[in-house]
Each structure stands twice: as structure tokens, then as C-alpha cells.
Design a protein around this motif. Sequence first.
Motif, PDB file in Angstrom:
ATOM      1  N   TRP A   4       0.835  -1.212   0.000  1.00 17.88           N
ATOM      2  CA  TRP A   4       0.000   0.000   0.000  1.00 17.88           C
ATOM      3  C   TRP A   4       0.859   1.248   0.000  1.00 17.88           C
ATOM      4  O   TRP A   4       0.511   2.252  -0.628  1.00 17.88           O
ATOM      5  CB  TRP A   4      -0.933   0.005   1.209  1.00 17.88           C
ATOM      6  N   ALA A   7       2.040   1.744  -3.537  1.00 16.51           N
ATOM      7  CA  ALA A   7       0.952   2.253  -4.372  1.00 16.51           C
ATOM      8  C   ALA A   7       0.683   3.718  -4.068  1.00 16.51           C
ATOM      9  O   ALA A   7       0.478   4.531  -4.987  1.00 16.51           O
ATOM     10  CB  ALA A   7      -0.314   1.422  -4.142  1.00 16.51           C
ATOM     11  N   PHE A   8       0.701   4.105  -2.795  1.00 12.76           N
ATOM     12  CA  PHE A   8       0.471   5.495  -2.414  1.00 12.76           C
ATOM     13  C   PHE A   8       1.572   6.402  -2.952  1.00 12.76           C
ATOM     14  O   PHE A   8       1.302   7.477  -3.500  1.00 12.76           O
ATOM     15  CB  PHE A   8       0.384   5.599  -0.885  1.00 12.76           C
ATOM     16  N   SER A  10       3.387   5.819  -5.557  1.00 16.86           N
ATOM     17  CA  SER A  10       3.223   5.876  -7.018  1.00 16.86           C
ATOM     18  C   SER A  10       2.154   6.893  -7.415  1.00 16.86           C
ATOM     19  O   SER A  10       2.332   7.646  -8.376  1.00 16.86           O
ATOM     20  CB  SER A  10       2.847   4.497  -7.567  1.00 16.86           C
ATOM     21  N   VAL A  11       1.052   6.928  -6.685  1.00 16.90           N
ATOM     22  CA  VAL A  11      -0.010   7.886  -6.993  1.00 16.90           C
ATOM     23  C   VAL A  11       0.471   9.308  -6.744  1.00 16.90           C
ATOM     24  O   VAL A  11       0.222  10.217  -7.552  1.00 16.90           O
ATOM     25  CB  VAL A  11      -1.283   7.569  -6.178  1.00 16.90           C
ATOM     26  N   ILE A  12       1.162   9.536  -5.627  1.00 16.38           N
ATOM     27  CA  ILE A  12       1.705  10.873  -5.335  1.00 16.38           C
ATOM     28  C   ILE A  12       2.698  11.275  -6.421  1.00 16.38           C
ATOM     29  O   ILE A  12       2.674  12.413  -6.918  1.00 16.38           O
ATOM     30  CB  ILE A  12       2.375  10.889  -3.940  1.00 16.38           C
ATOM     31  N   LEU A  14       2.729  10.259  -9.486  1.00 16.48           N
ATOM     32  CA  LEU A  14       1.950  10.525 -10.697  1.00 16.48           C
ATOM     33  C   LEU A  14       1.442  11.961 -10.704  1.00 16.48           C
ATOM     34  O   LEU A  14       1.578  12.674 -11.704  1.00 16.48           O
ATOM     35  CB  LEU A  14       0.779   9.552 -10.769  1.00 16.48           C
ATOM     36  N   PHE A  15       0.874  12.406  -9.585  1.00 14.98           N
ATOM     37  CA  PHE A  15       0.354  13.773  -9.509  1.00 14.98           C
ATOM     38  C   PHE A  15       1.467  14.814  -9.575  1.00 14.98           C
ATOM     39  O   PHE A  15       1.296  15.875 -10.186  1.00 14.98           O
ATOM     40  CB  PHE A  15      -0.483  13.966  -8.247  1.00 14.98           C
TER      41      PHE A  15
END
Length: 116
Positions: A4, A7-8, A10-12, A14-15
Amino acid sequence: MTQWLIAFISVILLFVIFGAMLAISKYLAPKEYYPEKFDLYECGYPMISELGHFNIRFYIIAIMFTLFDIEAVFMYPWAVDFKGLGILGVIEMGLFVVMVFVGWIYAYKKGALEWE
């Protein structure tokens, strides 16, 4: 918990990359606009007349082609595993084909397949 966190992050990331690309493009974009850039053209030639109405038949034929193409895409996996699905698979595919055929009959009766 580690998955997790990855994944978190990776999302940060990405933004952050998305925001950086927007900021850089805003900074590097040309500020001057030329009238030639916004001039309308057709296939590289200057426009002769205003654009008329677009025939809706092109749209309907394209949608119908897409629908029948999707039908073929749904039928391919069924044909590959025909024996493994058993009688239930045959019934489901038969219902699917009947629904698509009813749609085709409806389109035919509405005149969607006629080209004038």
C-alpha cells in the motif's frame, strides 16, 4: 502494508509529474498567436466555402460497424473455449447473437442501412 505504501507513493509521484508537466508546458508555450495558425483549411488547401451539414448516415454506419466489430470480439473467446463452456456457454452466446440480430433488424426497419 509495504504494498500500500508503494501504491500510495506511485499515486503521489503521478500527480507530481502531472503537475510538473503542466507547469513546464505553461512556461515554455509560445505567448504570441498568429492569425494563420487559427485559419481554417481542408487538406492543406484554403477553404473555399463554409462547411455544410454533415450527413448523419456516416455516424450511424460507423456506430453500427463498431457494434458488429465488438460482437466479433466477444465471439472469439467463446469460439476458442467452445467445448469447455458446455451447454450454458452455447445458450448464452445464442442469446447474445439473438440480441444483436434483433438490433440489426431494428436498424434495418428504421432505414439506418439505406444509403441515399
